[in-house]
Design a protein around this motif. Sequence first.
Motif, mmCIF file in Angstrom:
data_model
loop_
_atom_site.group_PDB
_atom_site.id
_atom_site.type_symbol
_atom_site.label_atom_id
_atom_site.label_comp_id
_atom_site.label_asym_id
_atom_site.label_seq_id
_atom_site.Cartn_x
_atom_site.Cartn_y
_atom_site.Cartn_z
ATOM 1 N N VAL A 74 1.355 -0.940 0.045
ATOM 2 C CA VAL A 74 -0.305 -0.036 0.149
ATOM 3 C C VAL A 74 0.847 1.060 0.121
ATOM 4 N N GLY A 80 -3.090 9.041 -5.514
ATOM 5 C CA GLY A 80 -3.772 8.137 -5.011
ATOM 6 C C GLY A 80 -5.395 7.986 -4.021
ATOM 7 N N PHE A 88 -10.391 1.696 5.469
ATOM 8 C CA PHE A 88 -9.122 1.828 5.072
ATOM 9 C C PHE A 88 -8.846 0.191 6.097
ATOM 10 N N ARG A 91 -9.734 -2.968 3.559
ATOM 11 C CA ARG A 91 -8.824 -2.853 3.207
ATOM 12 C C ARG A 91 -7.994 -3.939 3.653
ATOM 13 N N ILE A 92 -7.563 -3.808 4.433
ATOM 14 C CA ILE A 92 -7.154 -4.218 5.382
ATOM 15 C C ILE A 92 -7.113 -5.924 5.906
ATOM 16 N N ASP A 95 -6.963 -7.867 3.012
ATOM 17 C CA ASP A 95 -5.996 -8.625 2.598
ATOM 18 C C ASP A 95 -5.056 -9.803 3.530
ATOM 19 N N LEU A 103 1.785 -7.194 4.811
ATOM 20 C CA LEU A 103 1.008 -5.860 3.972
ATOM 21 C C LEU A 103 2.023 -4.545 4.435
ATOM 22 N N PHE A 105 3.215 -0.515 4.463
ATOM 23 C CA PHE A 105 2.919 0.640 3.642
ATOM 24 C C PHE A 105 4.517 1.318 3.688
ATOM 25 N N ALA A 121 2.256 -1.503 -6.600
ATOM 26 C CA ALA A 121 1.061 -1.076 -5.370
ATOM 27 C C ALA A 121 -0.043 -1.928 -5.603
ATOM 28 N N SER A 122 -0.710 -2.767 -4.561
ATOM 29 C CA SER A 122 -2.064 -3.006 -5.174
ATOM 30 C C SER A 122 -3.185 -1.439 -4.307
ATOM 31 N N LEU A 123 -2.620 -1.284 -3.765
ATOM 32 C CA LEU A 123 -3.386 0.190 -3.249
ATOM 33 C C LEU A 123 -2.681 1.447 -3.354
ATOM 34 N N ILE A 125 -3.496 5.541 -1.297
ATOM 35 C CA ILE A 125 -3.551 6.260 -0.828
ATOM 36 C C ILE A 125 -3.427 7.841 -0.931
#
Length: 160
Positions: A74, A80, A88, A91-92, A95, A103, A105, A121-123, A125
């Motif tokens: 992320v 983003g 958020f 999303r966590i 995953d 994961l 960040f 990145a999958s996301l 932000i």
Amino acid sequence: MRLVLACVGRLKAGAERELVTRYVDRIRPAGRPLGLGPCDMIEIAESAARRAEDRMAEEAGALLSALPAGAGLVVLDPRGRNLSSEDFARRIASDRDGGLSALAFVIGGADGLGEEVRARASLLIAYGTATFPHQLVRVMLAEQIYRAVTILAGHPYHRA
């Protein structure tokens, strides 16, 4: 699922480091029953390359090599998505529930992140369109991860 804050640059002793440490330390006991944590912090040195493109490339390589194998990414990026704290947290949890073992960040350096990191990145932000110092972004991210853990635990810390 292990959580990782991967950042370019080192926080000096002071208020920002104390706040990040406080949130990271709170994640461990709150997240353990949820299968989240610990939350580790990885700090890589800022590149000394002369050109911004070279600095971003060097920092991207260092970040990616420092991350746990197979970690989801992320990335904080001004281009983003703006996510609510609840989104958020979801999303966590997604995953984690999808079997991801770690994961990460990622917060880039002053020049931004190399495309290699953004592409993995999958996301992506963002915290709005304002510009914030990297030290404050790290505090805000640590707090949001802690808030996500408390949301998932049903803790009254979050009052949506």
